[in-house]
Design a protein around this motif. Structure first.
Motif, PDB file in Angstrom:
ATOM      1  N   LEU A 202       0.843  -1.201   0.000  1.00  0.00           N
ATOM      2  CA  LEU A 202       0.000   0.000   0.000  1.00  0.00           C
ATOM      3  C   LEU A 202       0.880   1.253   0.000  1.00  0.00           C
ATOM      4  CD1 LEU A 202      -2.661  -1.083   2.681  1.00  0.00           C
ATOM      5  CD2 LEU A 202      -3.046  -0.875   0.225  1.00  0.00           C
TER       6      LEU A 202
ATOM      7  N   ASN B 152     -13.091   5.706   0.032  1.00  0.00           N
ATOM      8  CA  ASN B 152     -13.673   5.096   1.230  1.00  0.00           C
ATOM      9  C   ASN B 152     -13.321   5.985   2.416  1.00  0.00           C
ATOM     10  OD1 ASN B 152     -11.109   4.353   2.175  1.00  0.00           O
ATOM     11  ND2 ASN B 152     -11.297   2.226   1.541  1.00  0.00           N
ATOM     12  N   ILE B 153     -13.374   5.459   3.602  1.00  0.00           N
ATOM     13  CA  ILE B 153     -13.181   6.309   4.784  1.00  0.00           C
ATOM     14  C   ILE B 153     -11.784   6.957   4.800  1.00  0.00           C
ATOM     15  CG2 ILE B 153     -12.398   4.446   6.332  1.00  0.00           C
ATOM     16  CD1 ILE B 153     -14.683   7.396   7.271  1.00  0.00           C
ATOM     17  N   LEU B 154     -10.845   6.338   4.074  1.00  0.00           N
ATOM     18  CA  LEU B 154      -9.497   6.910   4.044  1.00  0.00           C
ATOM     19  C   LEU B 154      -9.446   8.191   3.208  1.00  0.00           C
ATOM     20  CD1 LEU B 154      -7.649   3.533   3.711  1.00  0.00           C
ATOM     21  CD2 LEU B 154      -7.538   5.049   5.669  1.00  0.00           C
TER      22      LEU B 154
ATOM     23  N   TYR C 213      -0.426  12.237   7.374  1.00  0.00           N
ATOM     24  CA  TYR C 213      -0.170  11.110   6.486  1.00  0.00           C
ATOM     25  C   TYR C 213      -1.467  10.366   6.189  1.00  0.00           C
ATOM     26  CZ  TYR C 213      -0.886   7.350   9.847  1.00  0.00           C
ATOM     27  OH  TYR C 213      -1.466   6.464  10.718  1.00  0.00           O
TER      28      TYR C 213
ATOM     29  N   ILE D  72      -2.825   6.513   3.954  1.00  0.00           N
ATOM     30  CA  ILE D  72      -2.417   5.302   3.260  1.00  0.00           C
ATOM     31  C   ILE D  72      -3.459   4.992   2.188  1.00  0.00           C
ATOM     32  CG2 ILE D  72      -3.526   3.736   4.935  1.00  0.00           C
ATOM     33  CD1 ILE D  72      -0.725   2.120   4.507  1.00  0.00           C
TER      34      ILE D  72
ATOM     35  N   PRO E 189      -6.164   3.322  -0.082  1.00  0.00           N
ATOM     36  CA  PRO E 189      -7.203   2.351   0.288  1.00  0.00           C
ATOM     37  C   PRO E 189      -7.019   0.984  -0.343  1.00  0.00           C
ATOM     38  CG  PRO E 189      -8.174   4.256  -0.852  1.00  0.00           C
ATOM     39  CD  PRO E 189      -6.706   4.458  -0.840  1.00  0.00           C
ATOM     40  N   THR E 190      -6.388   0.909  -1.505  1.00  0.00           N
ATOM     41  CA  THR E 190      -6.170  -0.393  -2.154  1.00  0.00           C
ATOM     42  C   THR E 190      -4.738  -0.472  -2.686  1.00  0.00           C
ATOM     43  OG1 THR E 190      -6.707   0.265  -4.409  1.00  0.00           O
ATOM     44  CG2 THR E 190      -8.571  -0.308  -3.001  1.00  0.00           C
ATOM     45  N   PRO E 191      -4.226  -1.697  -2.871  1.00  0.00           N
ATOM     46  CA  PRO E 191      -2.865  -1.814  -3.429  1.00  0.00           C
ATOM     47  C   PRO E 191      -2.782  -1.272  -4.852  1.00  0.00           C
ATOM     48  CG  PRO E 191      -3.579  -3.896  -2.443  1.00  0.00           C
ATOM     49  CD  PRO E 191      -4.776  -3.017  -2.500  1.00  0.00           C
TER      50      PRO E 191
ATOM     51  N   THR F 156     -20.355  15.325   3.792  1.00  0.00           N
ATOM     52  CA  THR F 156     -19.864  14.781   5.056  1.00  0.00           C
ATOM     53  C   THR F 156     -18.488  15.363   5.352  1.00  0.00           C
ATOM     54  OG1 THR F 156     -20.964  12.747   4.442  1.00  0.00           O
ATOM     55  CG2 THR F 156     -19.456  12.618   6.300  1.00  0.00           C
TER      56      THR F 156
ATOM     57  N   ALA G 184     -16.316   9.417  11.842  1.00  0.00           N
ATOM     58  CA  ALA G 184     -15.548   9.357  10.591  1.00  0.00           C
ATOM     59  C   ALA G 184     -14.067   9.599  10.859  1.00  0.00           C
ATOM     60  CB  ALA G 184     -16.090  10.383   9.594  1.00  0.00           C
ATOM     61  N   THR G 185     -13.763  10.573  11.711  1.00  0.00           N
ATOM     62  CA  THR G 185     -12.364  10.869  12.033  1.00  0.00           C
ATOM     63  C   THR G 185     -11.708   9.684  12.740  1.00  0.00           C
ATOM     64  OG1 THR G 185     -12.913  13.199  12.244  1.00  0.00           O
ATOM     65  CG2 THR G 185     -10.849  12.518  13.243  1.00  0.00           C
TER      66      THR G 185
ATOM     67  N   ALA H 238     -12.668   6.509  12.658  1.00  0.00           N
ATOM     68  CA  ALA H 238     -12.566   5.367  11.738  1.00  0.00           C
ATOM     69  C   ALA H 238     -11.435   5.578  10.738  1.00  0.00           C
ATOM     70  CB  ALA H 238     -13.892   5.180  11.006  1.00  0.00           C
ATOM     71  N   ASN H 239     -11.295   6.799  10.259  1.00  0.00           N
ATOM     72  CA  ASN H 239     -10.213   7.122   9.323  1.00  0.00           C
ATOM     73  C   ASN H 239      -8.857   6.873   9.982  1.00  0.00           C
ATOM     74  OD1 ASN H 239      -8.061   8.963   8.350  1.00  0.00           O
ATOM     75  ND2 ASN H 239      -9.570   9.615   6.856  1.00  0.00           N
ATOM     76  N   ASP H 240      -8.701   7.394  11.188  1.00  0.00           N
ATOM     77  CA  ASP H 240      -7.425   7.251  11.902  1.00  0.00           C
ATOM     78  C   ASP H 240      -7.129   5.785  12.209  1.00  0.00           C
ATOM     79  OD1 ASP H 240      -6.699   9.896  11.989  1.00  0.00           O
ATOM     80  OD2 ASP H 240      -6.163   9.800  14.119  1.00  0.00           O
TER      81      ASP H 240
ATOM     82  N   SER I 117      -8.287   3.082  10.663  1.00  0.00           N
ATOM     83  CA  SER I 117      -8.031   2.317   9.433  1.00  0.00           C
ATOM     84  C   SER I 117      -6.628   2.571   8.908  1.00  0.00           C
ATOM     85  CB  SER I 117      -9.051   2.694   8.360  1.00  0.00           C
ATOM     86  OG  SER I 117     -10.347   2.519   8.829  1.00  0.00           O
ATOM     87  N   ARG I 118      -6.255   3.834   8.826  1.00  0.00           N
ATOM     88  CA  ARG I 118      -4.923   4.114   8.259  1.00  0.00           C
ATOM     89  C   ARG I 118      -3.811   3.668   9.203  1.00  0.00           C
ATOM     90  NH1 ARG I 118      -4.508  10.750   8.148  1.00  0.00           N
ATOM     91  NH2 ARG I 118      -4.964  11.031  10.324  1.00  0.00           N
TER      92      ARG I 118
ATOM     93  N   LEU J 113      -3.703  -0.201   8.689  1.00  0.00           N
ATOM     94  CA  LEU J 113      -3.192  -0.586   7.366  1.00  0.00           C
ATOM     95  C   LEU J 113      -1.737  -0.176   7.159  1.00  0.00           C
ATOM     96  CD1 LEU J 113      -6.320   0.230   5.159  1.00  0.00           C
ATOM     97  CD2 LEU J 113      -5.413  -2.028   5.720  1.00  0.00           C
TER      98      LEU J 113
ATOM     99  N   LYS K 225     -17.331   1.518   8.803  1.00  0.00           N
ATOM    100  CA  LYS K 225     -16.330   2.300   8.053  1.00  0.00           C
ATOM    101  C   LYS K 225     -14.974   1.590   8.066  1.00  0.00           C
ATOM    102  CE  LYS K 225     -18.353   6.886   8.845  1.00  0.00           C
ATOM    103  NZ  LYS K 225     -19.596   6.498   9.523  1.00  0.00           N
TER     104      LYS K 225
ATOM    105  N   ILE L  19     -15.189  -1.533   5.845  1.00  0.00           N
ATOM    106  CA  ILE L  19     -15.100  -1.209   4.415  1.00  0.00           C
ATOM    107  C   ILE L  19     -13.646  -0.951   4.019  1.00  0.00           C
ATOM    108  CG2 ILE L  19     -15.719   0.545   2.675  1.00  0.00           C
ATOM    109  CD1 ILE L  19     -18.439   0.811   4.177  1.00  0.00           C
ATOM    110  N   ALA L  20     -12.948  -0.193   4.849  1.00  0.00           N
ATOM    111  CA  ALA L  20     -11.537   0.124   4.542  1.00  0.00           C
ATOM    112  C   ALA L  20     -10.695  -1.156   4.506  1.00  0.00           C
ATOM    113  CB  ALA L  20     -10.984   1.100   5.577  1.00  0.00           C
TER     114      ALA L  20
ATOM    115  N   GLN M 142     -11.760  -3.371   1.383  1.00  0.00           N
ATOM    116  CA  GLN M 142     -11.322  -2.781   0.108  1.00  0.00           C
ATOM    117  C   GLN M 142      -9.810  -2.850  -0.066  1.00  0.00           C
ATOM    118  OE1 GLN M 142     -12.999   1.095  -0.588  1.00  0.00           O
ATOM    119  NE2 GLN M 142     -15.023   0.277  -1.051  1.00  0.00           N
ATOM    120  N   SER M 143      -9.104  -2.897   1.053  1.00  0.00           N
ATOM    121  CA  SER M 143      -7.639  -2.994   0.956  1.00  0.00           C
ATOM    122  C   SER M 143      -7.224  -4.398   0.506  1.00  0.00           C
ATOM    123  CB  SER M 143      -6.996  -2.676   2.312  1.00  0.00           C
ATOM    124  OG  SER M 143      -7.231  -3.741   3.209  1.00  0.00           O
TER     125      SER M 143
END
Lengths: 142, 192
Positions: free
Chosen positions: A71, A104-106, A123, A125, A127-129, B30, B48-49, B51-53, B55-56, B59, B97, B100-101, B104-105
């Motif tokens: 990623l 997506n949420i990212l 920063y 990342i 969402p997909t490769p 949003t 949302a904030t 979930a975003n934090d 997820s990233r 990942l 959320k 989904i992240a 999708q990854s």
């Protein structure tokens, strides 16, 4: 004659007091002089429509890396050129190899703030490769 | 003459002043900068904030536990998020959320259960693989905690979103995350 002079002194003191009270908090920073980590800086393309925000919070540089899971990870260095706290929203947008946007949420808008004279990293990342490209949007708070 | 000018000015200013307070309903995006911010409660953009934090953060772990499974993508069961706030919260605002992240990854398959063990009997069933469904590689659990501080009329609400990815084999946390969202003010506001 005496009263206007007194009034102007009072007015000046009041303005100065307000300035002090509203707070110009700046940040002092220290770190190791010889950085061991090497950032892979990438050339960026900028579209500045809000010059006011750009003057206050400037983009210093962008670097990226690929995680072992494939990623794309992107980091942006920002610097607050003012002496006061600045608030803004930022949002990463991601694109696949065909230039199609991947959402997506990212890609959500994230509220952020930066102290006076502070340097800060944000920063995200991919969402997909399959994501190859990105852009970051900045919106100044009200 | 002076009074007339003053009256005209008031006549012009009054409608501007009074209409300035009213806003017609309209669609907003949003997370836009016109979001409503309440110091005393969790707003939708806070989920949302968080979930975003989360997820990233998960990942971008390198090496990533989700990549170290026998059969890829990892199978993750989302269990209940404990709500320790004074407001009723639908945990899907957060878990959906993140789910989904992760899907999708391409790094995880997700199963959301209301209560850990509801579909799987209990955690020992995971370990003994008694069920026909795929044994989860990880479970994800979390907690939302609220603390409120007051000083005079100023109120500060701190909302901690805590999450952990657990390995059911040894019940250890392989990833832990906390996002604190702090809001302070004397009243709710539009815009941040």
């Amino acid at each position: 004659m005496k009263t206007p002079k007194l009034l102007s002194i009072f007015g000046f003191s009041f303005a100065a007091g307000l300035l002090v009270l509203t707070g110009c908090t700046t940040v002092n920073t220290v770190g190791n002089a010889q950085m061991e980590g090497q950032r892979t800086m990438i050339s960026d393309q900028r579209v500045i429509s809000d010059a006011s925000l750009n003057r206050k919070v400037a983009i210093v540089g962008v670097n990226s890396t690929m995680t072992s899971g494939g990623l794309l990870k992107v980091q942006v260095e920002l610097e607050n050129h003012t002496r006061s706290l600045q608030r803004f929203l930022y949002k990463f947008e991601w694109f696949d190899a065909n230039g199609m946007q991947v959402n997506n949420i990212l890609s959500a808008s994230v509220p952020e703030q930066i102290e006076g004279k502070e340097s800060k990293f944000i920063y995200s990342i991919a969402p997909t490769p399959g994501c190859r490209d990105f852009r970051v949007k900045f919106i100044e708070a009200n | 003459m002076k009074n007339k000018i003053l009256l005209v000015l008031i006549a012009i200013a009054a409608p501007v002043f009074f209409s300035g307070c009213a806003t017609d309903a309209h669609y907003v995006q949003t997370g836009d900068k016109q979001q409503i911010i309440s110091a005393g409660k969790i707003n939708s953009q806070d989920f949302a904030t968080a979930a975003n934090d989360a997820s990233r953060n998960l990942l971008s772990m390198d090496p990533n536990p989700l990549d170290k499974v026998d059969r890829s993508p990892a199978f993750v069961v989302f269990s209940k998020i404990v709500n320790n706030t004074d407001q009723s919260v639908d945990q899907d605002l957060l878990t959906q959320k993140i789910g989904i992240a992760l899907t999708q990854s391409g790094k995880a398959q997700i199963k959301i259960v209301d209560k850990l063990g509801e579909d799987y009997g209990n955690i020992d069933d995971f370990l003994n693989d008694k069920k026909t469904t795929r044994r989860p590689d990880f479970t994800l659990s979390g907690k939302i905690i609220q603390t409120v501080d007051r000083a005079g009329r100023t109120r500060r609400g701190t909302y901690s979103f805590q999450m952990s990815l657990n390995d059911p084999k040894n019940r250890a946390q392989v990833w832990m995350f906390e996002k604190e969202i702090v809001k302070q003010g004397t009243r709710d506001a539009v815009g941040f």
